[in-house]
Each structure stands twice: as structure tokens, then as C-alpha cells.
Design a protein around this motif. Structure first.
Motif, PDB file in Angstrom:
ATOM      1  N   PHE A  56      31.208  27.522 -36.235  1.00 44.40           N
ATOM      2  CA  PHE A  56      30.225  26.798 -35.434  1.00 44.40           C
ATOM      3  C   PHE A  56      30.577  26.836 -33.948  1.00 44.40           C
ATOM      4  O   PHE A  56      29.711  27.026 -33.090  1.00 44.40           O
ATOM      5  CB  PHE A  56      30.124  25.356 -35.925  1.00 44.40           C
ATOM      6  CG  PHE A  56      28.969  24.579 -35.347  1.00 44.40           C
ATOM      7  CD1 PHE A  56      27.707  24.654 -35.927  1.00 44.40           C
ATOM      8  CD2 PHE A  56      29.133  23.771 -34.239  1.00 44.40           C
ATOM      9  CE1 PHE A  56      26.640  23.944 -35.404  1.00 44.40           C
ATOM     10  CE2 PHE A  56      28.079  23.058 -33.705  1.00 44.40           C
ATOM     11  CZ  PHE A  56      26.813  23.145 -34.293  1.00 44.40           C
ATOM     12  N   ASP A  57      31.871  26.647 -33.634  1.00 48.54           N
ATOM     13  CA  ASP A  57      32.288  26.625 -32.233  1.00 48.54           C
ATOM     14  C   ASP A  57      32.211  27.998 -31.573  1.00 48.54           C
ATOM     15  O   ASP A  57      32.217  28.089 -30.349  1.00 48.54           O
ATOM     16  CB  ASP A  57      33.715  26.080 -32.106  1.00 48.54           C
ATOM     17  CG  ASP A  57      33.761  24.563 -32.213  1.00 48.54           C
ATOM     18  OD1 ASP A  57      32.749  23.915 -31.894  1.00 48.54           O
ATOM     19  OD2 ASP A  57      34.809  24.021 -32.628  1.00 48.54           O
ATOM     20  N   SER A  58      32.132  29.055 -32.372  1.00 46.77           N
ATOM     21  CA  SER A  58      32.025  30.392 -31.773  1.00 46.77           C
ATOM     22  C   SER A  58      30.730  30.525 -30.974  1.00 46.77           C
ATOM     23  O   SER A  58      30.653  31.314 -30.035  1.00 46.77           O
ATOM     24  CB  SER A  58      32.101  31.483 -32.852  1.00 46.77           C
ATOM     25  OG  SER A  58      30.939  31.501 -33.664  1.00 46.77           O
ATOM     26  N   TRP A  59      29.713  29.749 -31.337  1.00 45.82           N
ATOM     27  CA  TRP A  59      28.467  29.781 -30.553  1.00 45.82           C
ATOM     28  C   TRP A  59      28.161  28.445 -29.872  1.00 45.82           C
ATOM     29  O   TRP A  59      27.440  28.418 -28.884  1.00 45.82           O
ATOM     30  CB  TRP A  59      27.293  30.187 -31.428  1.00 45.82           C
ATOM     31  CG  TRP A  59      27.098  29.420 -32.699  1.00 45.82           C
ATOM     32  CD1 TRP A  59      26.826  28.086 -32.835  1.00 45.82           C
ATOM     33  CD2 TRP A  59      27.162  29.948 -34.031  1.00 45.82           C
ATOM     34  NE1 TRP A  59      26.729  27.742 -34.153  1.00 45.82           N
ATOM     35  CE2 TRP A  59      26.911  28.867 -34.927  1.00 45.82           C
ATOM     36  CE3 TRP A  59      27.381  31.221 -34.566  1.00 45.82           C
ATOM     37  CZ2 TRP A  59      26.903  29.029 -36.310  1.00 45.82           C
ATOM     38  CZ3 TRP A  59      27.365  31.370 -35.943  1.00 45.82           C
ATOM     39  CH2 TRP A  59      27.134  30.284 -36.793  1.00 45.82           C
ATOM     40  N   ALA A  60      28.699  27.338 -30.382  1.00 43.39           N
ATOM     41  CA  ALA A  60      28.387  26.029 -29.793  1.00 43.39           C
ATOM     42  C   ALA A  60      29.341  25.640 -28.676  1.00 43.39           C
ATOM     43  O   ALA A  60      29.038  24.740 -27.897  1.00 43.39           O
ATOM     44  CB  ALA A  60      28.397  24.952 -30.872  1.00 43.39           C
ATOM     45  N   TRP A  61      30.525  26.276 -28.617  1.00 43.35           N
ATOM     46  CA  TRP A  61      31.512  26.006 -27.572  1.00 43.35           C
ATOM     47  C   TRP A  61      31.872  24.519 -27.498  1.00 43.35           C
ATOM     48  O   TRP A  61      31.930  23.925 -26.413  1.00 43.35           O
ATOM     49  CB  TRP A  61      31.009  26.506 -26.217  1.00 43.35           C
ATOM     50  CG  TRP A  61      31.012  27.998 -26.108  1.00 43.35           C
ATOM     51  CD1 TRP A  61      30.557  28.882 -27.042  1.00 43.35           C
ATOM     52  CD2 TRP A  61      31.504  28.792 -25.031  1.00 43.35           C
ATOM     53  NE1 TRP A  61      30.718  30.171 -26.618  1.00 43.35           N
ATOM     54  CE2 TRP A  61      31.291  30.154 -25.376  1.00 43.35           C
ATOM     55  CE3 TRP A  61      32.079  28.510 -23.797  1.00 43.35           C
ATOM     56  CZ2 TRP A  61      31.648  31.209 -24.541  1.00 43.35           C
ATOM     57  CZ3 TRP A  61      32.430  29.561 -22.960  1.00 43.35           C
ATOM     58  CH2 TRP A  61      32.222  30.885 -23.339  1.00 43.35           C
ATOM     59  N   GLY A  62      32.116  23.929 -28.664  1.00 45.45           N
ATOM     60  CA  GLY A  62      32.549  22.537 -28.704  1.00 45.45           C
ATOM     61  C   GLY A  62      31.423  21.529 -28.740  1.00 45.45           C
ATOM     62  O   GLY A  62      31.673  20.337 -28.932  1.00 45.45           O
ATOM     63  N   ALA A  63      30.186  21.960 -28.560  1.00 45.06           N
ATOM     64  CA  ALA A  63      29.056  21.035 -28.591  1.00 45.06           C
ATOM     65  C   ALA A  63      28.788  20.577 -30.019  1.00 45.06           C
ATOM     66  O   ALA A  63      29.225  21.207 -30.986  1.00 45.06           O
ATOM     67  CB  ALA A  63      27.810  21.697 -28.011  1.00 45.06           C
ATOM     68  N   SER A  64      28.043  19.488 -30.155  1.00 47.16           N
ATOM     69  CA  SER A  64      27.756  18.950 -31.477  1.00 47.16           C
ATOM     70  C   SER A  64      26.487  19.531 -32.081  1.00 47.16           C
ATOM     71  O   SER A  64      26.173  19.253 -33.232  1.00 47.16           O
ATOM     72  CB  SER A  64      27.627  17.422 -31.408  1.00 47.16           C
ATOM     73  OG  SER A  64      26.580  17.056 -30.515  1.00 47.16           O
ATOM     74  N   ILE A  65      25.754  20.334 -31.294  1.00 41.11           N
ATOM     75  CA  ILE A  65      24.541  20.969 -31.803  1.00 41.11           C
ATOM     76  C   ILE A  65      24.568  22.457 -31.471  1.00 41.11           C
ATOM     77  O   ILE A  65      25.278  22.897 -30.569  1.00 41.11           O
ATOM     78  CB  ILE A  65      23.258  20.344 -31.208  1.00 41.11           C
ATOM     79  CG1 ILE A  65      23.260  20.497 -29.685  1.00 41.11           C
ATOM     80  CG2 ILE A  65      23.115  18.887 -31.626  1.00 41.11           C
ATOM     81  CD1 ILE A  65      21.945  20.141 -29.033  1.00 41.11           C
ATOM     82  N   ALA A  66      23.780  23.223 -32.229  1.00 42.66           N
ATOM     83  CA  ALA A  66      23.626  24.653 -31.975  1.00 42.66           C
ATOM     84  C   ALA A  66      22.151  24.942 -31.736  1.00 42.66           C
ATOM     85  O   ALA A  66      21.275  24.240 -32.241  1.00 42.66           O
ATOM     86  CB  ALA A  66      24.129  25.471 -33.164  1.00 42.66           C
TER      87      ALA A  66
END
Length: 266
Positions: free
Chosen positions: A201-211
Motif C-alpha cells: 500500500f505504501d508503495s503508492w500511498a507514501w504513508g497516506a491513509s488513502i490511495a
């Protein structure tokens, strides 16, 4: 004498001024800034620990339909935090750079990527709760997929096949790992560790809680080289970059605190 008395009064005024200034700072910080900072630092340390979504779940009975951006809020079966999936074999290369709370087995990553077939396999983007917010554009509404909803969707998804290395044509992790773990990861409702799901998930969200679908699609194109073809090195690079964004934000926050408190007390 008048001059001396005036000087003494002036010095007393300075002392009182310093006392008032100090008291004001203490009251201001103690009453508002310091507690808020402690709370923010606690949240930051929890994020940096790598354990996301590990807190207690909200009681679904207290949530009415339409009150959550998470379309999977009532699917409690798939929302429990999984520390250890039971996967065997090597860890994801360079996973230490992701600062995960638990180990990230390569097999867990394979179980996730083997369930993804393009951006639209991850979510029904056009029907997410965020698209139905009042006063939003019907042509391009916000399409926000919460982290936990992604985890639920992946755990429910059908395994499409063990991905291969596009450079060698061999199964990721090797033939032996595939032979040993294929039956397990192919099962419906297979256990997948949250640390691995967070890494993807973080590979595209960069630490955010949503994608959002644009970022998901762009990232998938970096390491997906064809049907069942995954460039593991490119995926690891995307995951590390995504995780480093969280670390950079934390460092920036610490520097801001040093600057603010240094200005107040020096």
C-alpha cells in the motif's frame, strides 16, 4: 536618591516582566502546545513503528451506512490485524529499510501481488463512498480507498497465479519456494500479514491513509511488466521510497519542534 529609586523600580519592572513572560509561556505551553505536541509525537512514533491499523476496531453497530469512507467497515472477518501469516521462506529483500513492526515474508508479497491484475482489480473505484459525497463532481468525484479497505479487498480476492521474474522467466523466489507455498497462498481467505500489505500500500500511498487510482496505476506500471510478470527489484524500490516519505515527514516535524521551542526558551 530619586535617581537610585528610579533605577531600582526599573530593575524591578524588568524582573516582573521576565516573571510574567515565563509564566505566560508555561501556561500557554502547559495548557495547549505541550499536550498537543506530546499527542502528535505519540502518533508519529506509532506510525514510524510500522504497525498501522493495529488499534482496536470501531464497533460496526455504532456506524450507520454512509458514515464511513471505508466500504469494508462491516466485514470484520478480514479486518483483524495479522502479525504472522505462517508463511515460510526468505524475507522480502531490503525489508529492513521499511522499518516494519514484523517480518515481511517474500511469500506474503507474492500472495498480494498474485491477487492484483491492474488498478481496477484493487477496488470498485467509481462506487467508493467518497464518490457519493454531497456537492462533488459526478464526472470526477474523489476516489479514496482507505488502507484497511485495500487489505480487506486483497484478502478476499482470488489468487491469479504465482508471478514470474521478467528477467529470468523463473517464479519469484525460485521453483522450490513456489512448490512449497503455492497451495497455501492459493487458498481462499489465506492469512496475509499486515506488514506485507502495508508495504504494498505504501508503495503508492507514501504513508497516506488513502490511495487514489492514478497513483496506484502509476506505481503498478513501475514493477508490473506483463501478465504475471513482477520486477521484484522495482517493487522494493517503490516500497522503500514510499516508506521514506514517512521518515522525511517525521524528521521535518522534529526540526520544526526544535525551532519553535528553541525560539520560546532561548
Amino acid at each position: 536618591l530619586a535617581t537610585t529609586s528610579s533605577l531600582l523600580v526599573s530593575e524591578d519592572d524588568k524582573d516582573y516582566g521576565e516573571v510574567i513572560k515565563t509564566a505566560a509561556i508555561v501556561l500557554t505551553l502547559g495548557g495547549g502546545l505541550i499536550p498537543a505536541t506530546l499527542s502528535a509525537n505519540s502518533a508519529m512514533m506509532k506510525t514510524l513503528s510500522g504497525r498501522k491499523d493495529a488499534g482496536p476496531e470501531a464497533d460496526p453497530s455504532t456506524i450507520k451506512p454512509g458514515e464511513s469512507f471505508d466500504p469494508t467497515i462491516f466485514e470484520t472477518k478480514y479486518r483483524q490485524y495479522v502479525e504472522d501469516s505462517g508463511a515460510e521462506g526468505p524475507e522480502l529483500p531490503l525489508s529492513s529499510l521499511l522499518f516494519a513492526a514484523e517480518k515481511i515474508p517474500l511469500v506474503d508479497i507474492i500472495a498480494i501481488l498474485g491477487r492484483i491484475d491492474g488498478v481496477n482489480s484493487i477496488a470498485d473505484w467509481r462506487n467508493l463512498p467518497s464518490t457519493k459525497l454531497p456537492n462533488v463532481s459526478t464526472k470526477s468525484p474523489p476516489q479514496w480507498l482507505p488502507r484497511k479497505a485495500f487489505k480487506v479487498n486483497i484478502r478476499k480476492a482470488k489468487f491469479l497465479g504465482w508471478p514470474n521474474d521478467p528477467k529470468t522467466g523463473q517464479p519469484l523466489g525460485g521453483e522450490e519456494l513456489k512448490a512449497a507455498q503455492l497451495a497455501r497462498v492459493s487458498k481462499k481467505d489465506v492469512l496475509i500479514g499486515d506488514a506485507a500489505l502495508d508495504a504494498v500500500f505504501d508503495s503508492w500511498a507514501w504513508g497516506a491513509s488513502i490511495a487514489t487510482p492514478d497513483k496506484v496505476d502509476r506505481t503498478l506500471r513501475l514493477f508490473t511488466k506483463g501478465p504475471s510478470q513482477i520486477d521484484l527489484g522495482a517493487f522494493v524500490g517503490a516500497a522503500v521510497r514510499g516508506r521514506s516519505a514517512t521518515g522525511f515527514a517525521a524528521l521535518t516535524f522534529i526540526l520544526i519542534q526544535i525551532t519553535v521551542y528553541g525560539t520560546l526558551f532561548v
